[in-house]
Design a protein around this motif. Structure first.
Motif: not given
Length: 369
Positions: A69-93
């Motif tokens: 994900v870090k590599a993807a967002i460095k290339d400008g893919s904010w969508e990968e960052g958004a998906r990465f965070l969203a996939d955590a769901g309700r696992d607050w940790q």
């Protein structure tokens, strides 16, 4: 959480010389000083990772998914960052960990985050990452030097960005619902801006009612209650005891009380660490943490909360002359030193290896009879 401990660790680095001398005293006691050659031989025989290969900035092995994900967002893919965070769901940790990682990347280059916020105005996830990144940016501006060695310009920039962060957290919290992350991420801001105890307690209440057993939140809050910030040693220990008491096996909240004991020790130059850490109540707290680690490992051997706790517990065991138990913890987390207590030193890897290898030599001697 890793970023927070890097911040407080840098401030705590002034204790390095004092604790280095204390460690030498510990090495010289009991059976007598162990020759360096014997220590090195023990480490080699047990296959411990050489100091040159220790990662002094990380607490554990990198997460392959996060690295991608870090590599993807460095290339400008904010969508990968958004998906990465969203996939955590309700696992607050996990949501806390992922938002922290993304915020850290935004400090380096926020172009992808700006694109995310533009594409999705009002997005709660983007708001969380933005607010958190401002806190990290503020600490980058301030630097890790003692106050007397920090310029007026650095302090001005630090407080200016923290004020921006305060507004950003208010916006993120407005969209939070039952998500504790926009509240727990504000805890370092509370230290930086010097929240009163009453104001901090109100913030903490918002965290606790959403996730009363969140380990990273408790370890962060413990820092606020320390004497070096806005509390006292008594308040820190009280908070640590309460956290440990309410934790169930595997939640690792026993580590919060160990944090309080550790902070007390490094704040007192006149303490003999070996004597201090061998107090009955601290030995009992160490034993509780060992049981906590065992339960967490049984539930999930890959739980990323465990390695930092192993390092802290291992250091307590070392001071208690429980070398075999200490070595067991160090071997399970070997290769990394970017976590307390080592991150409080100017040479985390060197300090970690010094303690780990001494334990190895003691274990090898015991095995030989």
């Amino acid at each position: 959480m890793d970023r927070l401990f890097l911040i407080v660790g840098a401030i705590g680095a002034v204790v390095f010389v004092i604790r280095w001398i204390a460690i030498q005293r510990n090495h010289d006691r009991g059976v007598g000083r162990i020759p360096d050659a014997e220590i090195t031989a023990a480490a080699t025989a047990l296959g411990l990772i050489p100091v040159t290969e220790i990662d002094a900035k990380s607490a554990m092995a990198p997460d392959p998914t996060a690295e991608a994900v870090k590599a993807a967002i460095k290339d400008g893919s904010w969508e990968e960052g958004a998906r990465f965070l969203a996939d955590a769901g309700r696992d607050w940790q996990e949501r806390d960990r992922r938002s922290s990682l993304l915020a850290d990347e935004a400090v380096k280059d926020d172009g992808w985050l700006l694109a995310w916020r533009t594409a999705r105005p009002g997005d709660a996830d983007a708001a969380l990452v933005h607010a958190r990144s401002l806190v990290y940016l503020a600490w980058e501006i301030r630097g890790s030097a003692m106050a007397r060695n920090t310029t007026r310009e650095q302090f001005a920039g630090f407080h200016r960005v923290l004020d921006q962060a305060r507004e950003a957290f208010a916006a993120a919290q407005a969209e939070a619902g039952d998500d504790p992350c926009p509240y727990l991420a504000e805890l370092p801001l509370a230290m930086g801006l010097g929240y009163t105890n009453e104001r901090f307690s109100a913030l903490w209440a918002e965290v606790e009612k959403r996730d009363p057993h969140h380990l990273a939140a408790h370890r962060s809050a413990l820092q606020y209650w320390c004497a070096k910030w806005q509390g006292s040693h008594e308040l820190a220990e009280e908070f640590g005891r309460a956290a440990a008491a309410k934790g169930e096996p595997g939640q690792l909240l026993s580590a919060v009380l160990l944090d309080a004991y550790f902070e007390y020790e490094i704040a007192h130059d006149d303490l003999a660490p070996g004597t201090y850490y061998s107090r009955p109540e601290i030995v009992a707290a160490t034993d509780a943490a060992l049981a906590d680690i065992a339960a967490a490992h049984a539930a999930d051997p890959h739980d990323r909360r465990i390695p930092p706790v192993r390092h802290l517990v291992g250091s307590f065991l070392y001071w208690q002359n429980r070398y075999a138990e200490a070595l067991e913890q160090f071997r399970a987390a070997d290769g990394y030193a970017g976590t307390p207590p080592w991150s409080y030193y100017t040479d985390p890897a060197g300090e970690y290896v010094k303690v780990r290898d001494y334990c190895a030599a003691q274990v090898r001697r015991a095995a030989r009879g």
